[in-house]
Scaffold this motif. Structure first.
Motif, mmCIF file in Angstrom:
data_model
loop_
_atom_site.group_PDB
_atom_site.id
_atom_site.type_symbol
_atom_site.label_atom_id
_atom_site.label_comp_id
_atom_site.label_asym_id
_atom_site.label_seq_id
_atom_site.Cartn_x
_atom_site.Cartn_y
_atom_site.Cartn_z
ATOM 1 N N UNK A 199 85.082 -4.835 90.001
ATOM 2 C CA UNK A 199 86.503 -4.836 89.648
ATOM 3 C C UNK A 199 87.117 -3.472 89.990
ATOM 4 N N UNK A 200 88.410 -3.454 90.343
ATOM 5 C CA UNK A 200 89.063 -2.226 90.815
ATOM 6 C C UNK A 200 88.842 -1.003 89.925
ATOM 7 N N UNK A 201 88.934 -1.204 88.607
ATOM 8 C CA UNK A 201 88.802 -0.059 87.701
ATOM 9 C C UNK A 201 87.425 0.586 87.851
ATOM 10 N N UNK A 202 86.367 -0.225 87.825
ATOM 11 C CA UNK A 202 85.007 0.328 87.970
ATOM 12 C C UNK A 202 84.775 0.873 89.372
ATOM 13 N N UNK A 203 85.456 0.266 90.322
ATOM 14 C CA UNK A 203 85.396 0.720 91.712
ATOM 15 C C UNK A 203 85.752 2.206 91.779
ATOM 16 N N UNK A 204 86.781 2.614 91.056
ATOM 17 C CA UNK A 204 87.169 4.026 91.020
ATOM 18 C C UNK A 204 86.334 4.813 90.015
ATOM 19 N N UNK A 205 86.148 4.214 88.840
ATOM 20 C CA UNK A 205 85.481 4.924 87.747
ATOM 21 C C UNK A 205 84.056 5.362 88.092
ATOM 22 N N UNK A 206 83.329 4.511 88.811
ATOM 23 C CA UNK A 206 81.931 4.827 89.128
ATOM 24 C C UNK A 206 81.766 5.487 90.487
ATOM 25 N N UNK A 207 82.864 5.922 91.079
ATOM 26 C CA UNK A 207 82.745 6.564 92.386
ATOM 27 C C UNK A 207 82.057 7.913 92.269
ATOM 28 N N UNK A 208 80.925 8.031 92.958
ATOM 29 C CA UNK A 208 80.202 9.307 92.920
ATOM 30 C C UNK A 208 80.166 9.950 94.298
ATOM 31 N N UNK A 209 80.486 9.177 95.300
ATOM 32 C CA UNK A 209 80.447 9.654 96.677
ATOM 33 C C UNK A 209 81.733 9.361 97.399
ATOM 34 N N UNK A 210 82.769 10.134 97.288
ATOM 35 C CA UNK A 210 82.811 11.407 96.596
ATOM 36 C C UNK A 210 83.192 11.220 95.130
ATOM 37 N N UNK A 211 83.068 12.296 94.383
ATOM 38 C CA UNK A 211 83.592 12.311 93.024
ATOM 39 C C UNK A 211 85.104 12.484 93.115
ATOM 40 N N UNK A 212 85.850 11.652 92.413
ATOM 41 C CA UNK A 212 87.306 11.772 92.439
ATOM 42 C C UNK A 212 87.723 12.493 91.158
ATOM 43 N N UNK A 213 88.272 13.696 91.284
ATOM 44 C CA UNK A 213 88.591 14.467 90.072
ATOM 45 C C UNK A 213 89.447 13.639 89.111
ATOM 46 N N UNK A 214 89.149 13.724 87.861
ATOM 47 C CA UNK A 214 89.862 13.033 86.781
ATOM 48 C C UNK A 214 89.618 11.515 86.747
ATOM 49 N N UNK A 215 89.337 10.905 87.851
ATOM 50 C CA UNK A 215 89.177 9.444 87.854
ATOM 51 C C UNK A 215 87.710 9.046 87.651
ATOM 52 N N UNK A 216 86.810 9.679 88.412
ATOM 53 C CA UNK A 216 85.393 9.363 88.238
ATOM 54 C C UNK A 216 85.016 9.582 86.774
ATOM 55 N N UNK A 217 84.462 8.555 86.183
ATOM 56 C CA UNK A 217 84.000 8.691 84.802
ATOM 57 C C UNK A 217 84.995 8.273 83.745
ATOM 58 N N UNK A 218 86.255 8.070 84.106
ATOM 59 C CA UNK A 218 87.244 7.731 83.089
ATOM 60 C C UNK A 218 87.948 6.403 83.353
ATOM 61 N N UNK A 219 87.587 5.418 82.556
ATOM 62 C CA UNK A 219 88.170 4.087 82.694
ATOM 63 C C UNK A 219 89.682 4.147 82.491
ATOM 64 N N UNK A 220 90.063 4.863 81.442
ATOM 65 C CA UNK A 220 91.469 4.925 81.058
ATOM 66 C C UNK A 220 92.341 5.500 82.183
ATOM 67 N N UNK A 221 91.874 6.601 82.759
ATOM 68 C CA UNK A 221 92.670 7.242 83.805
ATOM 69 C C UNK A 221 92.717 6.384 85.072
#
Ligand SMILES: [Mn+2]
Length: 471
Positions: A199-221
Motif C-alpha cells: 500500500x502507498x503509505x508503507x511504500x514510503x514508510x519502509x523506504x530504506x533505499x534511499x532513506x527519505x528524511x521525515x517520511x521513512x519510518x513515520x506512517x503519519x507523515x
C-alpha cells in the motif's frame, strides 16, 4: 582483485560446461537466499534441459559439518552461491568430483572447476551475482539458456547489486540478453520497494533505499505527504499500490519526492537512487509479485528463510500451483515476522559501541531473518546510518549468529564487513566461521566467544573507516 579479463571468465565457464556435459548424477547444493535459489534454479534448468539426472539441496551456510554430511550422496557435486571460501574443505571431501560457482570474495587457490568472477577482475560484489555467474555457465552449456537471464537479474537485485539507480557492469550485459530474449524489461520509474504489492503509505514508510528524511519510518507523515499531493490512498475498499496510480499521479508523486529530498539537502547521488531503472518480468502476470524482479527476490527470501527453499526453487522453475500458493503464504508470514522483529528492536533500542550499533536479540528473532531486520532498522528515524549495525541472534543449536548490515555510503568510505568476518575466522579461530559482502555479511560462533568477537569487531571497523586498511 585481478586484472579484468571477461574473455577468460567465459573460457572458464566453457571449461565447467564441458565438465557438466561429460558427467552425470549430480547433487546441486545451493544457498537458501534469493540469489542462491535463483542460482539453483538456473543450474537445475540447464541440467534438466540436457537430460542430466540430479537432485538438489538448499543449505543456509556451507559449514564444515554440512560438507561432511554430503559425502557419498552423489557422483558429482555442484555448489552455487557458496563454496569459494570453502575450497579446501570441499577438496578434502570430494577430491575433483565437484564444481563451485560463486561470487563471494575468495583467495586464489588452485582448483580447476571453480567459476568465480572475482578471479577474472569482474566484481562479484557489485556487478554480478551467483545467479549471474550460473547464467554465464548455463549459456556456455547451451546459448538457448538465455531465457534464464530473468532469474539472473532476480538474483542480482536479491543481493542488492543495484547502485546509483541501476544494475552495473556485467549485470547490464545479462539484462540486455534477457531483454532480447523477451524475458526482461527495464523502465525508468520510482525505485522504492513494493511498487506492486505494498500500500502507498508503507511504500514510503519502509523506504530504506534511499532513506527519505521525515517520511521513512513515520506512517503519519507519509499519510500527510500523500494527501498534501492530492493522492488518494484508497480505491473503494482497496488500499492503492504505486502500480495502481495513473501516469499523471506517478509523475506527481515522483517529483514531489525529489523536491522533498532536495529541501533536506540530501546528496545528489542518494536522490538518484530514488528514480532509476526498474526490472520487470513480462512473462509473469502483472499485479503479482513475480512480475517485479525485486519482489520476486523477496518471495524467494521468504521461502528460504522459512526452510522452504525447495518450494522457491519450484516457483523459479515455473510452478504456479501448489508451490506458488505456499510461497505467497510464506511471503505474508515473512512480512509479519519482519514487522515484529523491527518493533522489538525499536522498543528495546540499539546499544551504541564506538564504531557500530549493536543489538542482541537473544533468541527472540529468528537467526534466518536477523540480517534483514538489522538492515531495515536503518529506517528507524532514531538511527543515523553513520555506523553499521551488528545484530546477534541464536541458532537452533544455541550458537550465536551475528549479522552485519551497512549502507552504500559506509562501503564508499572503506567498510567491508565480509572481509572483517573472514579475517576474524583466521584470527579468533575456535570454530568461528563467517564471510559475505562489503555491505552485508554474517558470522557464526560459540556463545563464549561473544566478548572477544565484539571487542575485535569494534577495533576492525574503526580501522577500516579510518582508512588504515582499505585502499
Ligand atoms: Mn549471492
Amino acid at each position: 582483485m585481478q586484472e579484468r579479463n571477461e574473455a577468460r571468465f567465459k573460457e572458464k565457464a566453457a571449461e565447467l560446461a564441458e565438465w557438466v556435459k561429460a558427467k552425470n548424477h549430480f547433487l546441486l547444493v545451493y544457498n537458501h537466499d534469493a540469489d542462491g535459489i535463483s542460482s539453483g534454479a538456473i543450474t537445475a534448468t540447464a541440467l534438466k534441459r540436457i537430460g542430466k539426472s540430479f537432485s538438489s539441496k538448499p543449505l543456509k551456510q556451507l559449514y564444515k559439518e554440512e560438507i561432511e554430511k554430503l559425502k557419498g550422496k552423489a557422483e558429482n557435486f555442484i555448489f552455487v552461491d557458496f563454496g569459494s571460501g570453502q575450497l579446501g574443505e570441499l577438496k578434502k571431501a570430494f577430491k575433483t568430483s565437484f564444481a563451485v560457482v560463486d561470487h563471494h570474495q575468495t583467495k586464489e587457490e588452485e582448483f580447476k572447476l571453480h567459476l568465480n568472477p572475482m578471479l577474472f577482475g569482474v566484481d562479484g560484489g557489485s556487478e554480478i551475482s551467483a545467479a549471474g555467474t550460473c547464467y554465464v555457465l548455463a549459456t556456455a552449456i547451451d546459448e538457448k539458456n538465455s531465457d534464464l537471464a530473468a532469474l539472473a537479474i532476480v538474483g542480482a537485485v536479491g543481493d542488492m547489486q543495484e547502485s546509483g539507480g541501476a544494475l552495473q557492469g556485467f549485470n547490464r550485459k545479462i539484462l540486455q540478453e534477457g531483454i532480447e530474449a523477451g524475458v526482461l524489461e527495464k523502465k525508468t520509474d520510482l525505485r522504492l520497494y513494493g511498487r506492486v504489492s505494498r500500500p502507498l503509505v508503507q511504500f514510503l514508510q519502509f523506504s530504506t533505499n534511499p532513506i527519505i528524511p521525515m517520511l521513512t519510518g513515520s506512517e503519519e507523515k507519509c499519510i500527510k505527504f500523500l494527501s498534501a499531493n492530492g493522492i488518494e490512498l484508497k480505491q473503494g475498499e482497496k488500499w492503492r499500490s504505486y502500480n495502481d496510480l495513473s501516469g499523471e499521479e506517478k509523475k506527481k508523486l515522483a517529483s514531489a519526492l525529489i523536491v522533498h529530498m532536495h529541501s533536506f539537502n540530501v546528496e545528489e547521488w542518494k536522490i538518484k537512487e530514488l528514480i532509476g531503472e526498474v526490472y520487470t518480468l513480462p512473462k509473469e502476470k502483472s499485479e503479482t509479485p513475480l512480475s517485479d524482479a525485486k519482489e520476486f527476490a523477496t518471495v524467494l527470501n521468504s521461502c528460504g528463510r522459512h526452510s522452504k527453499a525447495e518450494t522457491a526453487l519450484k516457483v523459479c522453475m515455473g510452478n504456479r500451483k501448489e508451490a506458488y500458493t505456499e510461497a505467497l503464504v510464506l511471503l505474508a508470514e515473512h512480512r509479519k515476522q519482519l514487522r515484529e522483529g523491527i518493533e522489538l528492536m525499536q522498543q528495546k533500542g540499539l546499544e551504541e559501541k564506538e564504531h557500530f550499533y549493536f543489538f542482541d536479540t537473544g533468541n527472540k528473532i529468528k537467526d534466518s531473518i536477523i540480517g534483514i531486520v538489522a538492515g531495515m532498522i536503518y529506517s528507524s528515524q532514531t538511527v543515523a546510518p553513520i555506523k553499521p549495525i551488528i545484530a546477534l541472534s541464536r541458532t537452533d543449536d544455541g550458537d550465536i549468529k551475528a549479522s552485519g548490515r551497512a549502507t552504500s555510503e559506509l562501503t564508499r568510505r572503506g567498510l567491508n564487513l565480509g572481509k572483517i568476518f573472514k579475517e576474524m575466522e583466521k584470527e579468533i579461530g575456535k570454530g568461528l566461521e563467517g564471510g559475505g559482502h562489503r555491505i552485508a555479511a554474517g558470522v557464526k560462533f560459540r556463545e563464549e566467544l561473544r566478548e572477544e568477537f565484539l571487542e575485535k569487531l569494534d577495533k576492525k571497523i574503526g580501522e577500516q573507516l579510518a582508512g588504515k586498511i582499505y585502499k
